[in-house]
Write a protein that holds these residues in place. Structure first.
Motif, PDB file in Angstrom:
ATOM      1  N   GLY A  46       0.801  -1.219   0.000  1.00  0.00           N
ATOM      2  CA  GLY A  46       0.000   0.000   0.000  1.00  0.00           C
ATOM      3  C   GLY A  46       0.828   1.260   0.000  1.00  0.00           C
ATOM      4  O   GLY A  46       0.312   2.334   0.289  1.00  0.00           O
ATOM      5  N   THR A  49       0.820   3.146  -4.260  1.00  0.00           N
ATOM      6  CA  THR A  49      -0.513   3.472  -4.789  1.00  0.00           C
ATOM      7  C   THR A  49      -0.649   3.169  -6.281  1.00  0.00           C
ATOM      8  O   THR A  49      -1.549   3.664  -6.935  1.00  0.00           O
ATOM      9  CB  THR A  49      -0.924   4.937  -4.521  1.00  0.00           C
ATOM     10  OG1 THR A  49      -0.138   5.820  -5.307  1.00  0.00           O
ATOM     11  CG2 THR A  49      -0.809   5.287  -3.051  1.00  0.00           C
ATOM     12  N   LYS A  52      -4.028   1.188  -7.891  1.00  0.00           N
ATOM     13  CA  LYS A  52      -5.341   1.785  -7.644  1.00  0.00           C
ATOM     14  C   LYS A  52      -6.376   1.281  -8.650  1.00  0.00           C
ATOM     15  O   LYS A  52      -6.060   1.047  -9.811  1.00  0.00           O
ATOM     16  CB  LYS A  52      -5.248   3.299  -7.668  1.00  0.00           C
ATOM     17  CG  LYS A  52      -4.753   3.895  -8.944  1.00  0.00           C
ATOM     18  CD  LYS A  52      -4.411   5.354  -8.759  1.00  0.00           C
ATOM     19  CE  LYS A  52      -3.628   5.873  -9.940  1.00  0.00           C
ATOM     20  NZ  LYS A  52      -2.349   5.229 -10.162  1.00  0.00           N
ATOM     21  N   GLN A  65     -11.978   1.053   3.962  1.00  0.00           N
ATOM     22  CA  GLN A  65     -10.663   1.649   3.793  1.00  0.00           C
ATOM     23  C   GLN A  65     -10.009   1.828   5.154  1.00  0.00           C
ATOM     24  O   GLN A  65     -10.610   2.370   6.069  1.00  0.00           O
ATOM     25  CB  GLN A  65     -10.772   3.025   3.134  1.00  0.00           C
ATOM     26  CG  GLN A  65     -10.640   3.005   1.664  1.00  0.00           C
ATOM     27  CD  GLN A  65     -10.537   4.408   1.082  1.00  0.00           C
ATOM     28  OE1 GLN A  65     -11.017   5.368   1.661  1.00  0.00           O
ATOM     29  NE2 GLN A  65      -9.942   4.504  -0.080  1.00  0.00           N
ATOM     30  N   GLU A  69      -4.460   3.096   4.066  1.00  0.00           N
ATOM     31  CA  GLU A  69      -4.816   3.261   2.656  1.00  0.00           C
ATOM     32  C   GLU A  69      -5.185   4.716   2.364  1.00  0.00           C
ATOM     33  O   GLU A  69      -4.720   5.301   1.382  1.00  0.00           O
ATOM     34  CB  GLU A  69      -5.981   2.331   2.306  1.00  0.00           C
ATOM     35  CG  GLU A  69      -6.374   2.382   0.856  1.00  0.00           C
ATOM     36  CD  GLU A  69      -7.512   1.427   0.525  1.00  0.00           C
ATOM     37  OE1 GLU A  69      -7.896   1.394  -0.653  1.00  0.00           O
ATOM     38  OE2 GLU A  69      -8.019   0.718   1.422  1.00  0.00           O
ATOM     39  N   ARG A  91      -9.845   2.680  -4.733  1.00  0.00           N
ATOM     40  CA  ARG A  91      -9.238   1.820  -3.724  1.00  0.00           C
ATOM     41  C   ARG A  91      -7.889   1.322  -4.212  1.00  0.00           C
ATOM     42  O   ARG A  91      -7.629   1.277  -5.407  1.00  0.00           O
ATOM     43  CB  ARG A  91     -10.140   0.609  -3.438  1.00  0.00           C
ATOM     44  CG  ARG A  91     -11.521   0.923  -2.890  1.00  0.00           C
ATOM     45  CD  ARG A  91     -11.471   1.544  -1.496  1.00  0.00           C
ATOM     46  NE  ARG A  91     -10.733   0.751  -0.540  1.00  0.00           N
ATOM     47  CZ  ARG A  91     -11.254  -0.208   0.228  1.00  0.00           C
ATOM     48  NH1 ARG A  91     -12.528  -0.485   0.150  1.00  0.00           N
ATOM     49  NH2 ARG A  91     -10.498  -0.886   1.065  1.00  0.00           N
ATOM     50  N   LEU A  92      -7.051   0.939  -3.273  1.00  0.00           N
ATOM     51  CA  LEU A  92      -5.810   0.253  -3.605  1.00  0.00           C
ATOM     52  C   LEU A  92      -6.134  -1.235  -3.603  1.00  0.00           C
ATOM     53  O   LEU A  92      -6.608  -1.765  -2.597  1.00  0.00           O
ATOM     54  CB  LEU A  92      -4.718   0.572  -2.587  1.00  0.00           C
ATOM     55  CG  LEU A  92      -4.324   2.036  -2.473  1.00  0.00           C
ATOM     56  CD1 LEU A  92      -3.228   2.202  -1.425  1.00  0.00           C
ATOM     57  CD2 LEU A  92      -3.879   2.591  -3.801  1.00  0.00           C
ATOM     58  N   GLN A  95      -4.882  -3.454  -0.809  1.00  0.00           N
ATOM     59  CA  GLN A  95      -5.427  -3.250   0.526  1.00  0.00           C
ATOM     60  C   GLN A  95      -6.915  -3.589   0.614  1.00  0.00           C
ATOM     61  O   GLN A  95      -7.530  -3.391   1.647  1.00  0.00           O
ATOM     62  CB  GLN A  95      -5.224  -1.783   0.941  1.00  0.00           C
ATOM     63  CG  GLN A  95      -3.786  -1.336   0.951  1.00  0.00           C
ATOM     64  CD  GLN A  95      -2.973  -2.050   2.002  1.00  0.00           C
ATOM     65  OE1 GLN A  95      -3.301  -2.007   3.185  1.00  0.00           O
ATOM     66  NE2 GLN A  95      -1.917  -2.722   1.586  1.00  0.00           N
TER      67      GLN A  95
END
Length: 119
Positions: A46, A49, A52, A65, A69, A91-92, A95
């Protein structure tokens, strides 16, 4: 079993509940990185990034989240601009755990000014 629908790749993947989105995508031949990030990225911590994604449908079926993150998305300029207008959906993948059906767009485009900035 939850299904991850990868929109750009036109592919659906069944995963066990609680599966990591990045790991599931990569296991099924879907690239979550683009450009130089295919080589230069953190291995799912994380930090970079680079993995994504936009969760287009089923955000309620993803893990919430974490503060880690959110912090990394906000401090990284590329992720920050990609997040504009998609604060909850970006979102990642490293993660994010999937607990139900989701539709995901990998390697989303930049949104430099938001949807209604010029209009």
């Amino acid at each position: 079993m939850p299904t991850i629908k990868l929109l750009k790749e036109k592919k659906s993947v069944e995963v066990p509940a609680g599966a990591n989105l990045r790991a599931a995508a990569m296991k099924n031949g879907v690239e979550v990185y683009e450009g130089i990030e295919k080589v230069l990225h953190c291995p799912g911590f994380g930090l970079c990034t680079a993995c994504k994604v936009h969760v287009k449908k089923g955000i309620e079926n993803c893990s919430p989240q974490s503060w880690w993150e959110k912090l990394n998305i906000l401090k990284h300029p590329i992720a920050f601009f990609a997040r504009i207008g998609h604060e909850k959906e970006l979102r990642l993948s490293c993660q994010t755990c999937v607990n139900g059906d989701v539709e995901v767009e990998t390697t989303p485009e930049f949104n430099w000014h938001g949807d209604k900035y010029w209009g």
